[in-house]
Motif scaffolding. Structure first.
Motif, PDB file in Angstrom:
ATOM      1  N   ARG A 297      92.591 -29.807  81.579  1.00 18.43           N
ATOM      2  CA  ARG A 297      92.974 -30.694  82.692  1.00 18.43           C
ATOM      3  C   ARG A 297      93.536 -32.020  82.166  1.00 18.43           C
ATOM      4  NH1 ARG A 297      88.134 -33.504  85.458  1.00 18.43           N
ATOM      5  NH2 ARG A 297      88.174 -34.378  83.369  1.00 18.43           N
ATOM      6  N   ASP A 298      92.826 -32.625  81.206  1.00 16.45           N
ATOM      7  CA  ASP A 298      93.246 -33.940  80.719  1.00 16.45           C
ATOM      8  C   ASP A 298      94.664 -33.903  80.147  1.00 16.45           C
ATOM      9  OD1 ASP A 298      90.741 -34.704  81.420  1.00 16.45           O
ATOM     10  OD2 ASP A 298      90.011 -35.081  79.389  1.00 16.45           O
ATOM     11  N   VAL A 299      94.904 -32.897  79.316  1.00 19.59           N
ATOM     12  CA  VAL A 299      96.215 -32.791  78.669  1.00 19.59           C
ATOM     13  C   VAL A 299      97.296 -32.522  79.719  1.00 19.59           C
ATOM     14  CG1 VAL A 299      97.562 -31.308  77.119  1.00 19.59           C
ATOM     15  CG2 VAL A 299      95.283 -32.094  76.440  1.00 19.59           C
ATOM     16  N   MET A 300      96.997 -31.608  80.653  1.00 17.88           N
ATOM     17  CA  MET A 300      97.996 -31.225  81.657  1.00 17.88           C
ATOM     18  C   MET A 300      98.261 -32.385  82.623  1.00 17.88           C
ATOM     19  SD  MET A 300      98.223 -29.983  84.995  1.00 17.88           S
ATOM     20  CE  MET A 300      96.631 -29.345  85.439  1.00 17.88           C
ATOM     21  N   VAL A 301      97.197 -33.028  83.098  1.00 17.52           N
ATOM     22  CA  VAL A 301      97.379 -34.124  84.070  1.00 17.52           C
ATOM     23  C   VAL A 301      98.116 -35.300  83.421  1.00 17.52           C
ATOM     24  CG1 VAL A 301      96.133 -35.896  85.403  1.00 17.52           C
ATOM     25  CG2 VAL A 301      95.460 -33.497  85.584  1.00 17.52           C
ATOM     26  N   ALA A 302      97.735 -35.626  82.186  1.00 20.96           N
ATOM     27  CA  ALA A 302      98.404 -36.748  81.505  1.00 20.96           C
ATOM     28  C   ALA A 302      99.896 -36.451  81.349  1.00 20.96           C
ATOM     29  CB  ALA A 302      97.755 -36.992  80.148  1.00 20.96           C
ATOM     30  N   GLY A 303     100.221 -35.213  80.947  1.00 19.33           N
ATOM     31  CA  GLY A 303     101.617 -34.837  80.746  1.00 19.33           C
ATOM     32  C   GLY A 303     102.399 -34.846  82.053  1.00 19.33           C
ATOM     33  N   LEU A 341     111.217 -20.942  88.475  1.00 15.43           N
ATOM     34  CA  LEU A 341     111.605 -21.457  87.156  1.00 15.43           C
ATOM     35  C   LEU A 341     110.385 -21.503  86.234  1.00 15.43           C
ATOM     36  CD1 LEU A 341     114.041 -24.309  88.290  1.00 15.43           C
ATOM     37  CD2 LEU A 341     114.657 -22.244  86.996  1.00 15.43           C
ATOM     38  N   MET A 342     109.234 -21.900  86.792  1.00 16.19           N
ATOM     39  CA  MET A 342     108.001 -21.933  85.985  1.00 16.19           C
ATOM     40  C   MET A 342     107.610 -20.497  85.575  1.00 16.19           C
ATOM     41  SD  MET A 342     106.870 -25.046  85.502  1.00 16.19           S
ATOM     42  CE  MET A 342     105.133 -24.987  85.093  1.00 16.19           C
ATOM     43  N   LYS A 343     107.762 -19.573  86.502  1.00 20.66           N
ATOM     44  CA  LYS A 343     107.406 -18.171  86.197  1.00 20.66           C
ATOM     45  C   LYS A 343     108.301 -17.621  85.080  1.00 20.66           C
ATOM     46  CE  LYS A 343     106.828 -13.637  88.196  1.00 20.66           C
ATOM     47  NZ  LYS A 343     107.043 -12.774  89.355  1.00 20.66           N
ATOM     48  N   ASP A 344     109.616 -17.957  85.166  1.00 21.88           N
ATOM     49  CA  ASP A 344     110.540 -17.507  84.108  1.00 21.88           C
ATOM     50  C   ASP A 344     110.095 -18.020  82.738  1.00 21.88           C
ATOM     51  OD1 ASP A 344     112.096 -16.364  86.019  1.00 21.88           O
ATOM     52  OD2 ASP A 344     113.632 -17.943  86.032  1.00 21.88           O
ATOM     53  N   LYS A 345     109.419 -19.152  82.730  1.00 21.04           N
ATOM     54  CA  LYS A 345     108.986 -19.755  81.457  1.00 21.04           C
ATOM     55  C   LYS A 345     107.575 -19.294  81.074  1.00 21.04           C
ATOM     56  CE  LYS A 345     111.932 -23.759  82.292  1.00 21.04           C
ATOM     57  NZ  LYS A 345     112.775 -22.929  83.184  1.00 21.04           N
ATOM     58  N   GLY A 346     106.997 -18.418  81.899  1.00 19.28           N
ATOM     59  CA  GLY A 346     105.717 -17.816  81.503  1.00 19.28           C
ATOM     60  C   GLY A 346     104.495 -18.376  82.204  1.00 19.28           C
ATOM     61  N   ARG A 361      99.616 -26.614  93.198  1.00 20.48           N
ATOM     62  CA  ARG A 361      98.397 -26.721  92.390  1.00 20.48           C
ATOM     63  C   ARG A 361      98.592 -26.043  91.023  1.00 20.48           C
ATOM     64  NH1 ARG A 361      94.207 -23.914  96.140  1.00 20.48           N
ATOM     65  NH2 ARG A 361      96.073 -22.753  96.702  1.00 20.48           N
ATOM     66  N   VAL A 362      97.905 -26.603  90.043  1.00 20.74           N
ATOM     67  CA  VAL A 362      97.921 -26.016  88.698  1.00 20.74           C
ATOM     68  C   VAL A 362      96.477 -25.833  88.259  1.00 20.74           C
ATOM     69  CG1 VAL A 362      98.703 -26.268  86.317  1.00 20.74           C
ATOM     70  CG2 VAL A 362     100.093 -27.238  88.166  1.00 20.74           C
ATOM     71  N   GLY A 363      96.120 -24.602  87.919  1.00 23.04           N
ATOM     72  CA  GLY A 363      94.755 -24.304  87.497  1.00 23.04           C
ATOM     73  C   GLY A 363      94.537 -24.609  86.022  1.00 23.04           C
ATOM     74  N   CYS A 364      93.293 -24.886  85.670  1.00 16.90           N
ATOM     75  CA  CYS A 364      92.947 -25.213  84.278  1.00 16.90           C
ATOM     76  C   CYS A 364      92.028 -24.159  83.686  1.00 16.90           C
ATOM     77  CB  CYS A 364      92.207 -26.556  84.225  1.00 16.90           C
ATOM     78  SG  CYS A 364      92.954 -27.856  85.198  1.00 16.90           S
ATOM     79  N   VAL A 376     102.877 -25.900  79.415  1.00 17.23           N
ATOM     80  CA  VAL A 376     103.025 -25.948  80.881  1.00 17.23           C
ATOM     81  C   VAL A 376     103.803 -27.213  81.254  1.00 17.23           C
ATOM     82  CG1 VAL A 376     101.768 -26.237  83.070  1.00 17.23           C
ATOM     83  CG2 VAL A 376     100.893 -24.672  81.321  1.00 17.23           C
ATOM     84  N   VAL A 377     103.430 -28.320  80.642  1.00 16.95           N
ATOM     85  CA  VAL A 377     104.093 -29.593  80.945  1.00 16.95           C
ATOM     86  C   VAL A 377     105.566 -29.533  80.521  1.00 16.95           C
ATOM     87  CG1 VAL A 377     104.133 -32.064  80.420  1.00 16.95           C
ATOM     88  CG2 VAL A 377     101.938 -30.904  80.769  1.00 16.95           C
ATOM     89  N   ARG A 378     105.793 -28.934  79.343  1.00 20.92           N
ATOM     90  CA  ARG A 378     107.183 -28.825  78.897  1.00 20.92           C
ATOM     91  C   ARG A 378     107.986 -27.951  79.869  1.00 20.92           C
ATOM     92  NH1 ARG A 378     108.482 -26.292  73.112  1.00 20.92           N
ATOM     93  NH2 ARG A 378     107.517 -24.527  74.151  1.00 20.92           N
ATOM     94  N   ALA A 379     107.367 -26.877  80.332  1.00 24.64           N
ATOM     95  CA  ALA A 379     108.053 -25.988  81.294  1.00 24.64           C
ATOM     96  C   ALA A 379     108.358 -26.742  82.585  1.00 24.64           C
ATOM     97  CB  ALA A 379     107.185 -24.768  81.583  1.00 24.64           C
ATOM     98  N   ALA A 380     107.426 -27.602  83.019  1.00 18.81           N
ATOM     99  CA  ALA A 380     107.653 -28.383  84.253  1.00 18.81           C
ATOM    100  C   ALA A 380     108.819 -29.345  84.042  1.00 18.81           C
ATOM    101  CB  ALA A 380     106.384 -29.143  84.635  1.00 18.81           C
ATOM    102  N   LYS A 381     108.854 -29.967  82.864  1.00 16.59           N
ATOM    103  CA  LYS A 381     109.943 -30.925  82.561  1.00 16.59           C
ATOM    104  C   LYS A 381     111.302 -30.199  82.612  1.00 16.59           C
ATOM    105  CE  LYS A 381     111.163 -34.323  79.010  1.00 16.59           C
ATOM    106  NZ  LYS A 381     112.378 -33.863  78.359  1.00 16.59           N
ATOM    107  N   GLU A 382     111.362 -29.039  81.943  1.00 13.84           N
ATOM    108  CA  GLU A 382     112.633 -28.303  81.896  1.00 13.84           C
ATOM    109  C   GLU A 382     113.018 -27.789  83.280  1.00 13.84           C
ATOM    110  OE1 GLU A 382     111.973 -26.841  77.283  1.00 13.84           O
ATOM    111  OE2 GLU A 382     111.993 -25.316  78.878  1.00 13.84           O
ATOM    112  N   SER A 383     112.016 -27.376  84.054  1.00 10.71           N
ATOM    113  CA  SER A 383     112.310 -26.858  85.405  1.00 10.71           C
ATOM    114  C   SER A 383     112.892 -27.971  86.273  1.00 10.71           C
ATOM    115  CB  SER A 383     111.045 -26.281  86.055  1.00 10.71           C
ATOM    116  OG  SER A 383     110.548 -25.232  85.269  1.00 10.71           O
TER     117      SER A 383
END
Ligand code: PLP
Length: 407
Positions: A297-303, A341-346, A361-364, A376-383
């Motif tokens: 959670r911490d890593v994902m929320v911060a990103g 787009l997120m699904k395409d990235k896995g 929502r994003v599960g941890c 996950v964060v990188r995929a969100a950025k690219e999406s």
């Protein structure tokens, strides 16, 4: 690669849990709060067939029950564990029908879909109840519970949701329990998405029964739930249930007498769950599992916050189970497109359940660690870039909504 710095909680930078493998068949990670991504070993455990009457399977049922009880810590002796076929809702229904007698009355504490579902279940069961409805996410507080119980002596039971998975809020079950027992009533907890990663020790929080399921924080596959209840409540539950198949007392009595489930058990799911329980113990039990999810959670929320996304909840209320983000105000942001787009990235994410503003929502939880969360964060950025969204900030209305909880 996006570099993510942690904003709060866990200071450790390197994963300290057993190695987490990518899904071997290449399927996307499930950033959903169950079904969730499971290990290959858990899936592999389902390759053997088991006779439901056989001693080997009875031994598995015994191990399942005693391992789950072991997660309660001090005070577990007063409890027993009753697995129940079906999804989590079947076990919630079984718990409500078995422990609230037909002449009882429940106070349901609702701040989202699962509180509402408990109320709907009681409606179906014909059990008298009232609902403290706090809307989409505002937490039910101990003083509110105390006031309602003081005003209504007919209430016998309080029903609380531990982590309300529809927003991701961790409800204050400690103060709810204190208010309930100070008024001489009984507490039933739906800890579906929290048990196994967040402590629920009867020595810290008093309750009569709680419920969870195989495909949540223990990281098994879907197919059964389990009710953990005080033995004296299990005894007293005889004859309360409206349902033959969901009668917790009958399942408990039969299991204690024969070592077997009353009706066909989900044998492969149980085998997978035993494997999942052993991995849970190897990771350090509830504390170890909770630490990995917290780090996720911490890593994902911060990103995500670095990208401009805002969480519905302030840090104080965020669970390490699932996090709700507001959808960006930018009109180029379309959730369905973002999802694909997120699904395409896995990564499979979850639509939001808020009624007032758009969210997702994003599960941890599941077989994922901080390395996965950075991706996950990188995929969100690219999406966002692919959609042409330059600013992930939410509309003002969303921030006004959030201010209600801070107030
Ligand atoms: C808190 C809570 N209660 C009940 C349920 C219902 O479980 P199921 O969908 O397995 O029936 C869920 C599902 O996620 C949940 O999170």
């Amino acid at each position: 690669m996006v570099f993510v710095k942690t904003l709060f909680w866990s200071p450790v930078m390197t994963p300290s849990h057993p190695k987490i493998e990518q899904p071997r068949l290449g399927e996307p990670y499930l950033l959903t709060p169950g079904p969730l991504t499971t290990s290959y070993a858990v899936k592999e455990a389902m390759l053997k067939d088991w006779g439901s009457w056989d001693d080997d399977f009875r031994a598995m049922t015994r191990e399942l029950r005693s391992s789950l009880l072991g997660l309660l810590g001090d005070g577990a002796d007063a409890f027993d564990c009753v697995p129940m076929q079906g999804s989590g809702s079947f076990s919630v229904e079984a718990m409500l029908a078995s422990f609230i007698p037909p002449e009882g009355k429940a106070l349901v504490l609702a701040n989202g879909a699962y509180g509402q579902r408990s109320a709907q279940t009681l409606q179906y069961l014909g059990r008298d109840h009232i609902v403290l409805d706090k809307g989409d996410y505002l937490p039910p507080r101990g003083d509110e519970v105390a006031r309602i119980l003081a005003d209504d002596p007919a209430i016998t039971h309080v029903v609380a949701i531990h982590c309300e998975t529809s927003s991701g809020i961790l409800n204050p079950v400690e103060e709810i329990s204190e208010a309930t027992y100070a008024a001489g009533r009984k507490l039933l907890i739906d800890s579906m998405s929290a048990f196994g990663a967040i402590e629920l020790r009867p020595s810290d929080i008093r309750y009569e029964a709680m419920v969870s399921s195989a495909n949540k924080c223990i990281e098994g596959v879907p197919g059964f739930g389990f009710i953990v209840a005080r033995k004296n409540e299990l005894e007293a539950a005889k004859g309360n249930s409206h349902s033959l198949s969901l009668d917790v007392h009958a399942q408990w009595a039969h299991m204690n007498k024969t070592g077997q489930w009353r009706f066909t058990p989900p044998t492969h799911v149980v085998a997978a769950f035993i494997e999942a329980l052993r991995a849970h113990a190897a990771e350090g039990g509830v504390a170890g599992r909770g630490a990995r999810y917290t780090r996720n959670r911490d890593v994902m929320v911060a990103g995500m916050r670095e990208l401009g996304f805002e969480t519905l909840l302030d840090n104080r209320w965020l669970s390490p189970i699932i996090v709700t983000f507001f959808c960006p105000a930018d009109e180029k942001f379309v959730f369905d497109r973002f999802y694909n787009l997120m699904k395409d990235k896995g990564f499979i994410i979850y639509p939001g359940k808020l009624t007032v503003v758009d969210s997702f929502r994003v599960g941890c939880i599941g077989q994922m660690d901080e390395v996965v969360m950075r991706n996950v964060v990188r995929a969100a950025k690219e999406s966002l870039e692919e959609m042409g969204v330059t600013n992930a900030a939410p509309p003002l209305r969303a921030l006004e909504e959030r201010a209600k909880l801070a107030a």
